[in-house]
Design a protein around this motif. Sequence first.
Motif, PDB file in Angstrom:
ATOM      1  N   PHE A 264     -53.276  27.438 -19.308  1.00 10.05           N
ATOM      2  CA  PHE A 264     -52.375  27.923 -20.338  1.00 10.05           C
ATOM      3  C   PHE A 264     -51.026  28.160 -19.674  1.00 10.05           C
ATOM      4  O   PHE A 264     -50.921  28.215 -18.443  1.00 10.05           O
ATOM      5  N   LEU A 265     -49.983  28.243 -20.483  1.00 13.01           N
ATOM      6  CA  LEU A 265     -48.635  28.417 -19.961  1.00 13.01           C
ATOM      7  C   LEU A 265     -48.107  29.797 -20.298  1.00 13.01           C
ATOM      8  O   LEU A 265     -48.382  30.343 -21.369  1.00 13.01           O
ATOM      9  N   ILE A 266     -47.345  30.333 -19.356  1.00 12.56           N
ATOM     10  CA  ILE A 266     -46.612  31.579 -19.570  1.00 12.56           C
ATOM     11  C   ILE A 266     -45.135  31.252 -19.504  1.00 12.56           C
ATOM     12  O   ILE A 266     -44.685  30.508 -18.635  1.00 12.56           O
ATOM     13  N   GLU A 267     -44.367  31.814 -20.424  1.00 14.14           N
ATOM     14  CA  GLU A 267     -42.918  31.620 -20.417  1.00 14.14           C
ATOM     15  C   GLU A 267     -42.322  32.581 -19.389  1.00 14.14           C
ATOM     16  O   GLU A 267     -42.097  33.757 -19.657  1.00 14.14           O
ATOM     17  N   ALA A 268     -42.100  32.065 -18.200  1.00 16.15           N
ATOM     18  CA  ALA A 268     -41.671  32.908 -17.088  1.00 16.15           C
ATOM     19  C   ALA A 268     -41.232  32.016 -15.937  1.00 16.15           C
ATOM     20  O   ALA A 268     -41.487  30.807 -15.937  1.00 16.15           O
ATOM     21  N   ARG A 269     -40.577  32.626 -14.969  1.00 22.44           N
ATOM     22  CA  ARG A 269     -40.146  31.887 -13.774  1.00 22.44           C
ATOM     23  C   ARG A 269     -40.913  32.412 -12.565  1.00 22.44           C
ATOM     24  O   ARG A 269     -41.051  33.614 -12.378  1.00 22.44           O
ATOM     25  N   ALA A 270     -41.396  31.504 -11.726  1.00 20.74           N
ATOM     26  CA  ALA A 270     -42.141  31.904 -10.518  1.00 20.74           C
ATOM     27  C   ALA A 270     -41.407  31.428  -9.269  1.00 20.74           C
ATOM     28  O   ALA A 270     -40.655  30.457  -9.308  1.00 20.74           O
ATOM     29  N   ILE A 289     -55.166  32.083 -12.375  1.00 22.08           N
ATOM     30  CA  ILE A 289     -54.265  32.109 -11.222  1.00 22.08           C
ATOM     31  C   ILE A 289     -53.131  31.119 -11.426  1.00 22.08           C
ATOM     32  O   ILE A 289     -53.283  30.081 -12.061  1.00 22.08           O
ATOM     33  N   MET A 290     -51.981  31.460 -10.874  1.00 19.84           N
ATOM     34  CA  MET A 290     -50.814  30.579 -10.939  1.00 19.84           C
ATOM     35  C   MET A 290     -50.986  29.400  -9.995  1.00 19.84           C
ATOM     36  O   MET A 290     -51.440  29.563  -8.861  1.00 19.84           O
ATOM     37  N   VAL A 291     -50.620  28.201 -10.466  1.00 13.18           N
ATOM     38  CA  VAL A 291     -50.708  27.017  -9.595  1.00 13.18           C
ATOM     39  C   VAL A 291     -49.426  26.193  -9.555  1.00 13.18           C
ATOM     40  O   VAL A 291     -49.133  25.560  -8.540  1.00 13.18           O
ATOM     41  N   ARG A 292     -48.690  26.145 -10.644  1.00 16.74           N
ATOM     42  CA  ARG A 292     -47.459  25.346 -10.683  1.00 16.74           C
ATOM     43  C   ARG A 292     -46.428  26.059 -11.546  1.00 16.74           C
ATOM     44  O   ARG A 292     -46.781  26.903 -12.380  1.00 16.74           O
ATOM     45  N   ALA A 293     -45.155  25.660 -11.388  1.00 17.58           N
ATOM     46  CA  ALA A 293     -44.103  26.232 -12.227  1.00 17.58           C
ATOM     47  C   ALA A 293     -42.913  25.288 -12.260  1.00 17.58           C
ATOM     48  O   ALA A 293     -42.722  24.477 -11.350  1.00 17.58           O
ATOM     49  N   SER A 294     -42.131  25.386 -13.316  1.00 15.46           N
ATOM     50  CA  SER A 294     -40.895  24.613 -13.399  1.00 15.46           C
ATOM     51  C   SER A 294     -39.850  25.234 -12.490  1.00 15.46           C
ATOM     52  O   SER A 294     -39.885  26.434 -12.225  1.00 15.46           O
ATOM     53  N   ASN A 295     -38.919  24.419 -11.999  1.00 19.13           N
ATOM     54  CA  ASN A 295     -37.895  24.973 -11.104  1.00 19.13           C
ATOM     55  C   ASN A 295     -36.532  24.308 -11.233  1.00 19.13           C
ATOM     56  O   ASN A 295     -35.650  24.552 -10.425  1.00 19.13           O
ATOM     57  N   THR A 296     -36.356  23.457 -12.253  1.00 25.84           N
ATOM     58  CA  THR A 296     -35.075  22.791 -12.448  1.00 25.84           C
ATOM     59  C   THR A 296     -34.098  23.727 -13.158  1.00 25.84           C
ATOM     60  O   THR A 296     -34.452  24.369 -14.147  1.00 25.84           O
ATOM     61  N   GLU A 297     -32.881  23.784 -12.643  1.00 27.38           N
ATOM     62  CA  GLU A 297     -31.867  24.650 -13.240  1.00 27.38           C
ATOM     63  C   GLU A 297     -31.602  24.230 -14.682  1.00 27.38           C
ATOM     64  O   GLU A 297     -31.569  23.041 -15.012  1.00 27.38           O
ATOM     65  N   ASN A 298     -31.452  25.210 -15.550  1.00 26.59           N
ATOM     66  CA  ASN A 298     -31.170  25.009 -16.981  1.00 26.59           C
ATOM     67  C   ASN A 298     -32.337  24.393 -17.751  1.00 26.59           C
ATOM     68  O   ASN A 298     -32.165  23.962 -18.895  1.00 26.59           O
ATOM     69  N   ALA A 299     -33.524  24.316 -17.134  1.00 30.76           N
ATOM     70  CA  ALA A 299     -34.726  23.859 -17.837  1.00 30.76           C
ATOM     71  C   ALA A 299     -35.555  25.067 -18.237  1.00 30.76           C
ATOM     72  O   ALA A 299     -35.404  26.155 -17.665  1.00 30.76           O
ATOM     73  N   PRO A 300     -36.420  24.927 -19.236  1.00 31.24           N
ATOM     74  CA  PRO A 300     -37.299  26.054 -19.598  1.00 31.24           C
ATOM     75  C   PRO A 300     -38.110  26.515 -18.387  1.00 31.24           C
ATOM     76  O   PRO A 300     -38.491  25.715 -17.530  1.00 31.24           O
ATOM     77  N   LYS A 301     -38.363  27.796 -18.322  1.00 29.28           N
ATOM     78  CA  LYS A 301     -39.109  28.362 -17.200  1.00 29.28           C
ATOM     79  C   LYS A 301     -40.541  28.648 -17.637  1.00 29.28           C
ATOM     80  O   LYS A 301     -40.779  29.459 -18.520  1.00 29.28           O
ATOM     81  N   ILE A 302     -41.475  27.955 -17.012  1.00 28.74           N
ATOM     82  CA  ILE A 302     -42.882  28.158 -17.355  1.00 28.74           C
ATOM     83  C   ILE A 302     -43.717  28.257 -16.073  1.00 28.74           C
ATOM     84  O   ILE A 302     -43.339  27.744 -15.014  1.00 28.74           O
ATOM     85  N   ILE A 303     -44.856  28.933 -16.203  1.00 30.20           N
ATOM     86  CA  ILE A 303     -45.852  28.982 -15.143  1.00 30.20           C
ATOM     87  C   ILE A 303     -47.137  28.377 -15.698  1.00 30.20           C
ATOM     88  O   ILE A 303     -47.558  28.720 -16.807  1.00 30.20           O
ATOM     89  N   ARG A 304     -47.739  27.472 -14.941  1.00 34.23           N
ATOM     90  CA  ARG A 304     -49.048  26.931 -15.300  1.00 34.23           C
ATOM     91  C   ARG A 304     -50.126  27.823 -14.681  1.00 34.23           C
ATOM     92  O   ARG A 304     -50.085  28.109 -13.485  1.00 34.23           O
ATOM     93  N   VAL A 305     -51.073  28.225 -15.500  1.00 33.28           N
ATOM     94  CA  VAL A 305     -52.134  29.132 -15.063  1.00 33.28           C
ATOM     95  C   VAL A 305     -53.488  28.479 -15.310  1.00 33.28           C
ATOM     96  O   VAL A 305     -53.793  28.081 -16.438  1.00 33.28           O
TER      97      VAL A 305
END
Length: 338
Positions: A264-270, A289-305
């Motif tokens: 599932f995704l959480i709207e957040a930055r890791a 547990i957290m495994v991946r996350a977005s990191n591009t500037e100006n892109a939506p911030k999500i964490i894959r859990v």
Amino acid sequence: MKIKMLQLFFLVGSVLSISCSNDDKAGLIIPPGDTLQLQKIEDILNGNNQSLIELLNKVRGSVGKRGPASKTIWSRKNDHSLGLYISANHVYNINGWSSRSAEFFDIASINMGIFETSQIVPINGRVELGNTLIADFPLMHFDISQSATNTTILPSEDFYLGIIDNQRVEQGPFPQYPSVVQVNTPLEIYDPNGRSLASQTWSTPIVGEKALVVGYPQDRVNYPNGAVAYGKILSNLQAESMITQLQSAGDTEGNIPYNPNVEFLIEARALPGMSGGGVFNSEGQLLGIMVRASNTENAPKIIRVVRIEYVKSKITEFYNSLIQSNKDKLKPFIDGEI
């Protein structure tokens, strides 16, 4: 037989910047319009948000360090009352496994333990981890694609389980190794509410509620004692929309399909280093547990859990495939959660 192994550690990901309103279903009191950024654990504990302090104290003793990243104690309900933990395969380094096929290790007779870079919160709850190392024993992992690398591995394969026992040493000459896993002394940890011994240690995510994430960023200057984020759990439809937006923004996560049965995704930055860290609901139950996350500037911030319910299903499937003699070796360490 004693196997001495030095693991390499890698991390994919980045964590959190969320707007939290007072319609929070999770029950934590967040002032209207307040933005809860990724915060130092000590700043929250020294703050005045009592509901958040209580929740953080309930769960933070379950999250520790593994290399330059994190791991999360899921449960102590096994036969030996040791810490059954979960972390990400890319944190361990997938090339460190002897096979990419699912396997478990008979840790009662084979010593795969290591002290180095393994730490958990001190028993007294002190925020600083200090120099004390705790024994860490990889226990089992599941099938990993031959094409997977530490940076491309998918959430469906990016987790393994390990055991923490009560052996501790002070940081000394590198490396240091524990004795074979000790099963006669229950693990002592900072767990003031007994969340890792509760009748229900885990739960399924509820769309729209907020989840608390805890991990240890590699940025030790700004987050010397770990970090906390607080983000909304997205629906499958919202998650699919986020993935589309990430693809348009050129973020790597946009190229990885969303798998609702696994994650599932959480709207957040890791931040890098938080992989393997725990994601908890307002009751302190582990959601994943957290495994991946977005990191591009100006892109939506999500964490894959990765969902705990998915991890549990893989454990059960693997356990049921074993012959009885191997079940007998593995069960004492996972009993209570299968």
